[in-house]
Design a protein around this motif. Structure first.
Motif, short mmCIF file in Angstrom:
data_model
loop_
_atom_site.label_atom_id
_atom_site.label_comp_id
_atom_site.label_asym_id
_atom_site.label_seq_id
_atom_site.Cartn_x
_atom_site.Cartn_y
_atom_site.Cartn_z
N VAL A 136 0.88 -1.17 0.00
CA VAL A 136 0.00 0.00 0.00
C VAL A 136 0.92 1.22 0.00
O VAL A 136 1.71 1.42 0.93
CB VAL A 136 -0.94 0.02 1.21
N ALA A 137 0.82 2.03 -1.05
CA ALA A 137 1.74 3.15 -1.24
C ALA A 137 1.53 4.23 -0.20
O ALA A 137 0.39 4.55 0.18
CB ALA A 137 1.56 3.74 -2.63
N GLY A 138 2.65 4.78 0.29
CA GLY A 138 2.58 5.87 1.25
C GLY A 138 2.03 5.46 2.60
O GLY A 138 1.79 6.31 3.46
N TYR A 165 11.75 -11.37 -11.36
CA TYR A 165 10.31 -11.09 -11.34
C TYR A 165 9.84 -10.83 -9.91
O TYR A 165 10.15 -11.58 -8.99
CB TYR A 165 9.54 -12.26 -11.94
N ASP A 166 9.11 -9.75 -9.76
CA ASP A 166 8.40 -9.43 -8.52
C ASP A 166 7.25 -8.51 -8.91
O ASP A 166 7.20 -7.34 -8.55
CB ASP A 166 9.32 -8.76 -7.50
N HIS A 167 6.31 -9.08 -9.69
CA HIS A 167 5.27 -8.30 -10.33
C HIS A 167 3.92 -9.01 -10.24
O HIS A 167 3.84 -10.22 -10.05
CB HIS A 167 5.62 -8.06 -11.81
N THR A 170 0.92 -5.31 -14.11
CA THR A 170 0.92 -3.95 -13.57
C THR A 170 2.38 -3.49 -13.40
O THR A 170 3.09 -3.99 -12.53
CB THR A 170 0.20 -3.88 -12.21
N PRO A 171 2.84 -2.56 -14.24
CA PRO A 171 4.21 -2.04 -14.09
C PRO A 171 4.34 -1.30 -12.77
O PRO A 171 3.36 -0.77 -12.24
CB PRO A 171 4.37 -1.10 -15.28
N VAL A 172 5.56 -1.26 -12.23
CA VAL A 172 5.78 -0.69 -10.90
C VAL A 172 6.87 0.37 -10.93
O VAL A 172 7.71 0.42 -11.84
CB VAL A 172 6.15 -1.79 -9.88
N ASP A 173 6.87 1.20 -9.87
CA ASP A 173 7.93 2.19 -9.69
C ASP A 173 9.01 1.61 -8.79
O ASP A 173 9.02 0.41 -8.49
CB ASP A 173 7.36 3.51 -9.16
N GLU A 174 9.93 2.47 -8.34
CA GLU A 174 11.05 1.98 -7.52
C GLU A 174 10.61 1.44 -6.17
O GLU A 174 11.37 0.73 -5.51
CB GLU A 174 12.07 3.10 -7.33
N ARG A 175 9.38 1.76 -5.74
CA ARG A 175 8.85 1.22 -4.49
C ARG A 175 8.14 -0.11 -4.69
O ARG A 175 7.61 -0.67 -3.75
CB ARG A 175 7.89 2.22 -3.85
N MET A 176 8.10 -0.58 -5.92
CA MET A 176 7.34 -1.78 -6.31
C MET A 176 5.84 -1.55 -6.19
O MET A 176 5.06 -2.47 -5.94
CB MET A 176 7.76 -3.00 -5.47
N HIS A 233 10.65 1.94 2.80
CA HIS A 233 10.64 2.13 1.34
C HIS A 233 9.35 2.79 0.87
O HIS A 233 8.93 2.58 -0.28
CB HIS A 233 10.87 0.80 0.61
N GLY A 234 8.71 3.55 1.74
CA GLY A 234 7.54 4.30 1.35
C GLY A 234 6.26 3.50 1.19
O GLY A 234 5.33 3.96 0.54
N VAL A 235 6.20 2.29 1.79
CA VAL A 235 5.02 1.43 1.65
C VAL A 235 4.71 0.73 2.96
O VAL A 235 5.53 0.70 3.90
CB VAL A 235 5.21 0.36 0.56
N THR A 236 3.53 0.15 3.02
CA THR A 236 3.20 -0.87 4.00
C THR A 236 3.08 -2.19 3.24
O THR A 236 2.31 -2.30 2.30
CB THR A 236 1.89 -0.56 4.73
N LEU A 237 3.88 -3.16 3.63
CA LEU A 237 3.94 -4.45 2.95
C LEU A 237 3.27 -5.53 3.79
O LEU A 237 3.57 -5.66 5.00
CB LEU A 237 5.40 -4.83 2.68
#
Length: 377
Positions: free
Chosen positions: A100-102, A269-271, A224-230, A119-123
């Motif tokens: 979840v971003a941010g 791969y991590d997509h 779904t393409p991702v940014d540097e935060r995945m 890394h700017g997320v909740t995983l």
């Protein structure tokens, strides 16, 4: 909120094909049990074990084309590792699987701040999420086959998520060796939910090497393409002509090192792949087929979910030692995580993950083992 119902015999483990035994004691003194399910006899038996810690699939023993049975799930017997670098191995992750971003989302006009994991997320729900908790377990008499039901109560505000959530995960092993995982959840306030299983697979057997020669098929035309935060960015991208095209069976390692912008940052791969539409009646349909050519073992993955996250253990560094005594390095396993898309609460164009009082979250994933008789060796 209507609570997830409890069974009458929470301590029973005398159902044929079901066994319970102590597994470990955590540093705080909490005991962890292992429940074992078995279908079939002798060389053709399929055996699955699940831990109460994280409601985690710990082992899955499958026969090859010669009848040799091996565990195909990466796992460790070290309780400290299960709370550290192996925290997600085989676990039920939530409340929200993936990112979840941010570390925030808005629901019904109210912003909810989540516990961050960096890394700017909740995983996977945040630190101390469902994977790190000891679930209650009991034989499930209402499900066909050898079945165990795991339940967990997540209080209102847990990891920043609104609403008290009652969760049930049932593992059921059918006579033919098919393992079905059913997820159910109810809430007393509007919230978001995304649950999955985070097992790492190696169909040659855990600890035998990497999975780059496994053959993978994915029933998906987009990812779904991702940014540097995945975190997903932009619209879905077609897989045709890219290293993400597994529309027909292809070696996992065939293009994993291509100079593609979506592979350079992750080292593999991590997509999330966007699965073709699922049946409206909720019947699980195929998402993936994994095949190991030497042993002949195959595993078909069916699901009701709209996406599947494929992670090829790119970041493994030998920190976790498996049950067979081998340290797991890069590409030691592959995770096929059936799920809603990452960061869906912040993407209204994605299928919704909102759960409201009076409704029930329902999700099913099926792991169907088999043997390819044209295998090598």
């Amino acid at each position: 909120m209507t609570a997830v119902p409890q069974r009458r015999h929470p301590d029973r483990a005398d159902t044929p094909g079901v066994r319970r035994e102590p597994f470990a004691v955590l540093p705080d003194g909490t005991p962890v049990d292992r429940w074992t399910l078995q279908a079939g006899q002798a060389d053709n038996a399929v055996i699955a074990s699940i831990l109460t810690l994280g409601a985690a699939l710990h082992t899955l023993e499958l026969p090859d084309r010669h009848g040799e049975r091996r565990n195909v799930v990466l796992a460790t017997a070290d309780p400290a590792a299960l709370l550290g670098p192996a925290a997600y191995f085989g676990a039920t992750v939530g409340r929200y699987a993936n990112r979840v971003a941010g570390s925030r989302f808005e629901l019904d006009g109210t912003e909810h701040q989540l516990a961050p994991t960096g890394h700017g997320v909740t995983l996977h729900g945040g630190p101390g999420g469902f994977a790190a908790r000891v679930w209650q377990a009991e034989v499930d008499d209402d499900t066909a086959g050898a079945a165990v039901r795991f339940t967990l109560h997540s209080p209102d505000g847990d990891q920043g998520f609104p609403g008290a959530l009652d969760v049930a995960v049932t593992y059921a092993l059918a006579a033919d060796g098919t393992l079905r995982i059913d997820y159910r959840a109810v809430t007393d306030r509007p919230t978001v939910v995304n649950l999955t299983n985070h097992a790492y697979l190696n169909l040659a057997g855990e600890g035998t090497g990497d999975i780059l020669d496994h053959e993978l098929t994915l029933d998906a035309d987009h990812f779904t393409p991702v940014d540097e935060r995945m975190v997903p960015v932009g619209p879905y991208e077609p897989v045709a002509g890219t290293p993400f095209d597994f529309g027909t069976a292809r070696r996992v390692g065939e293009r994993i090192r291509d100079d593609h912008p979506q592979l350079r940052a992750t080292g593999g791969y991590d997509h999330n792949w966007v699965l073709r539409p699922r049946p409206a009646d909720g019947t699980p349909s195929r998402a993936a087929l994994l095949r190991e050519p030497v042993s002949g073992r195959t595993l078909e993955v069916l699901t009701t979910e709209p996406g599947i996250q494929v992670y090829t253990a790119n970041k493994f560094d030998g920190e976790v030692t498996g049950l067979g005594g081998t340290a797991y390095g890069p590409f030691a396993g592959i995770a096929l995580e059936t799920q809603h898309h990452p960061d869906s609460p912040n993407h209204p164009e994605y299928p919704s993950t909102v759960l409201r009082p009076g409704a029930e979250f329902r999700s099913t994933t099926v792991l169907r083992p088999g043997v390819a008789h044209d295998a090598q060796g």
